[in-house]
Design a protein around this motif. Structure first.
Motif, PDB file in Angstrom:
ATOM      1  N   UNK A 165       0.768  -1.263  -0.040  1.00 21.54           N
ATOM      2  CA  UNK A 165      -0.126  -0.033  -0.135  1.00 21.54           C
ATOM      3  C   UNK A 165       0.840   1.273  -0.046  1.00 21.54           C
ATOM      4  N   UNK A 166       1.697   1.123   0.630  1.00 16.74           N
ATOM      5  CA  UNK A 166       2.878   2.357   0.677  1.00 16.74           C
ATOM      6  C   UNK A 166       3.497   2.626  -0.707  1.00 16.74           C
ATOM      7  N   UNK A 167       3.890   1.441  -1.230  1.00 17.36           N
ATOM      8  CA  UNK A 167       4.316   1.522  -2.740  1.00 17.36           C
ATOM      9  C   UNK A 167       3.406   2.304  -3.554  1.00 17.36           C
TER      10      UNK A 167
ATOM     11  N   UNK B  97     -10.604   6.711  -3.471  1.00 20.01           N
ATOM     12  CA  UNK B  97     -10.348   5.171  -3.598  1.00 20.01           C
ATOM     13  C   UNK B  97      -8.858   4.798  -3.271  1.00 20.01           C
ATOM     14  N   UNK B  98      -7.651   5.445  -3.781  1.00 26.32           N
ATOM     15  CA  UNK B  98      -6.463   5.191  -3.518  1.00 26.32           C
ATOM     16  C   UNK B  98      -6.157   5.631  -2.003  1.00 26.32           C
ATOM     17  N   UNK B  99      -6.487   6.613  -1.631  1.00 27.45           N
ATOM     18  CA  UNK B  99      -6.001   6.977  -0.119  1.00 27.45           C
ATOM     19  C   UNK B  99      -6.723   6.561   0.911  1.00 27.45           C
ATOM     20  N   UNK B 100      -7.914   6.568   0.748  1.00 31.28           N
ATOM     21  CA  UNK B 100      -8.975   5.934   1.911  1.00 31.28           C
ATOM     22  C   UNK B 100      -9.421   4.757   1.515  1.00 31.28           C
ATOM     23  N   UNK B 101      -9.889   4.269   0.473  1.00 32.03           N
ATOM     24  CA  UNK B 101     -10.512   3.043   0.041  1.00 32.03           C
ATOM     25  C   UNK B 101      -9.748   1.990   0.413  1.00 32.03           C
ATOM     26  N   UNK B 102      -8.638   1.970  -0.225  1.00 32.20           N
ATOM     27  CA  UNK B 102      -7.775   0.815  -0.170  1.00 32.20           C
ATOM     28  C   UNK B 102      -7.218   0.395   1.402  1.00 32.20           C
ATOM     29  N   UNK B 103      -7.041   1.628   2.248  1.00 34.78           N
ATOM     30  CA  UNK B 103      -6.726   1.602   3.675  1.00 34.78           C
ATOM     31  C   UNK B 103      -7.893   0.968   4.288  1.00 34.78           C
TER      32      UNK B 103
ATOM     33  N   UNK C  19       4.323   3.999   6.583  1.00 38.21           N
ATOM     34  CA  UNK C  19       3.624   5.045   5.608  1.00 38.21           C
ATOM     35  C   UNK C  19       2.324   4.625   4.828  1.00 38.21           C
ATOM     36  N   UNK C  20       2.250   3.158   4.665  1.00 36.67           N
ATOM     37  CA  UNK C  20       1.020   2.606   4.015  1.00 36.67           C
ATOM     38  C   UNK C  20      -0.020   2.402   5.147  1.00 36.67           C
ATOM     39  N   UNK C  21       0.257   2.734   6.383  1.00 34.62           N
ATOM     40  CA  UNK C  21      -0.541   2.248   7.326  1.00 34.62           C
ATOM     41  C   UNK C  21      -1.186   3.426   8.154  1.00 34.62           C
TER      42      UNK C  21
END
Lengths: 293, 186
Positions: free
Chosen positions: A242-244, A263-269, B147-149
């Motif tokens: 996700x970080x990548x 979608x990318x910043x909230x949805x995925x997490x 960072x992804x979390x």
């Protein structure tokens, strides 16, 4: 692998919500016109995302038209007008769903899979003849996946690669920047991994292939316990990926794209959190999951 | 490359099974099948890989030890991006050292295999707890992961420092209205 790539609706502004839905409905309508009305049943969030992202990238002004939907004739609604981009997304959508169903049938002997492939065979033929390169690439990569599955590949990372390459191919349109290719590759990895984790219990019960089963050497213990033990490592892998994804996404420099950002910043997490917590209301909702109210 | 995975046979398959799988794949990816096909070069590459895998497995001494490999050479190959060569070389080196796992992790991270990379870094740190390089690499990976979390909280922000300050400020204002003072400096 469907239903994971979706916006967090409460965080969308009304106008963005309508914009998203115009794409969703526009894609549905394009599929109906191009591939036959049955194909509309395969409509997925993933293909909608593809259309949204590619259109943001080309920066062409899209036309939104108002019209009536066959399924909900009562009220007028908005549609993204037909465009080569939507047509491409329509083909991709049918192809992905068709091969997913085929895979279900081949792996699990699922009746739903068999019926589905028969049902969508003609739509798939039409899509494949129009987007030949993508179709043959998807079939190719799923074949790679099949040989990994036969060898009981004990690595989720490696088992994720064919699907990651499929995603990369889907976004490989003319003049696609390298960030987009890396972005889509990582996105494919994330999708495969999260699907493997979400389906683990079912796969253990039915005996169908799941990379996590072999990576963490399942010895027949209770499925819930096994899943809880491997969760921290899968969690790491998902969030690292996700970080990548975020990193490549920010380098795409799309400007303000409220829906895509959502979608990318909230949805995925959000989806990652939900799946890791074991909530079951995500995933596998390809068949008309979006509420068309 | 794992030759078993290329041929799609389980590890420990008999020579007969390997041969059968090999022949089937050669037929499938034969250039004749891919005439005028956009995937022709992919098929060619695949066929090469299949031949190589079969050569490895049919010679009967897969994982043989020919020793002219060194870690310096492996790292050099990694830096040049020649990852499959580095992998082959690494397979010839003894597997129970921190350095081996470190190289393995370096390859994995470049291939986008983050789960494997983390596992090998963990092993490297476990085998050589004193090595600062391995430790730093491991920490770096964890930082990137964080960072992804960034959890999505469903819109409701929790208590944070900002909120604490504003609360204090408001309390101070109220006190001042009443003639008192909570925080004397403002």
């Amino acid at each position: 692998m469907f239903g994971y790539l979706r916006p967090v609706e409460p965080e969308l502004k009304i106008k963005d919500f309508h914009y998203f839905r115009a794409y969703y409905c526009g894609l549905c309508r394009t599929m109906g016109k191009r591939l036959g009305h049955f194909s509309r049943l395969t409509l997925s969030y993933e293909a909608t995302f593809l259309a949204l992202l590619l259109s943001a990238l080309t920066g062409e002004e899209e036309k939104i038209v108002s019209g009536r939907c066959l399924l909900h004739p009562g009220r007028k609604r908005l549609f993204a007008a037909d465009s080569p981009l939507l047509e491409y997304a329509a083909d991709v959508n049918v192809l992905l769903v068709y091969y997913k169903l085929l895979d279900d049938w081949q792996n699990e002997r699922s009746i739903k899979g068999l019926l589905g492939t028969a049902f969508f065979a003609s739509a798939k033929q039409r899509a494949a003849s129009k987007s030949e390169k993508v179709a043959s690439r998807i079939a190719w990569e799923l074949d790679c996946l099949l040989s990994l599955e036969r060898a009981c590949c004990p690595s989720a990372d490696r088992a994720a690669e064919p699907f990651a390459r499929i995603m990369k191919e889907l976004f490989s349109v003319a003049e696609a920047p390298s960030e987009l290719l890396s972005f889509s590759y990582e996105l494919g990895r994330w999708l495969y991994l999260i699907d493997a984790f979400a389906d683990l219990e079912i796969d253990l019960a039915t005996g169908s292939y799941n990379p996590l089963r072999y990576q963490y050497k399942w010895q027949g213990e209770e499925a819930g316990e096994f899943k809880a033990n491997l969760k921290p490592e899968v969690e790491f892998n998902l969030y690292y990926t996700l970080a990548q994804i975020q990193n490549y996404y920010s380098r795409l420099q799309l400007g303000t794209q409220a829906v895509l950002d959502n979608i990318v910043k909230l949805g995925l997490a959000h989806t990652t959190e939900k799946v890791l917590a074991g909530q079951e209301d995500v995933g596998d909702e390809s068949l008309r999951s979006f509420r068309c109210t | 490359m794992n030759p078993y995975e290329v041929l799609g046979v389980p590890e420990g398959a008999s020579q007969e099974e390997i041969r059968r799988a090999y022949l089937k794949l050669v037929k499938k990816y034969h250039p004749d099948q891919y005439r005028n096909n956009p995937l022709a070069d992919l098929a060619e590459e695949k066929l090469k890989e299949i031949n190589e895998a079969y050569k490895l497995l049919s010679s009967g001494n897969y994982r043989g030890n020919s020793n002219n490999a060194s870690y310096e050479r492996v790292l050099e190959l990694i830096n040049q991006g020649r990852l499959s060569e580095a992998q082959q070389l690494l397979a010839q080196l003894p597997q129970d050292t921190g350095k081996w796992h470190f190289c393995k992790a370096a390859i994995a991270v470049r291939l986008g295999r983050y789960g494997e990379a983390r596992y090998h870094l963990q092993e490297a740190v476990r085998l050589e707890p004193g090595n600062p390089e391995y430790r730093a690499a491991y920490q770096q990976m964890n930082q990137t992961m964080q960072q992804g979390q960034q959890p999505y909280m469903g819109g409701s922000g929790g208590d944070d420092l900002c909120k604490l300050c504003t609360t204090l400020y408001v309390a101070d204002c109220c006190c001042e209205c009443m003639g008192g003072d909570l925080i004397s400096c403002c």
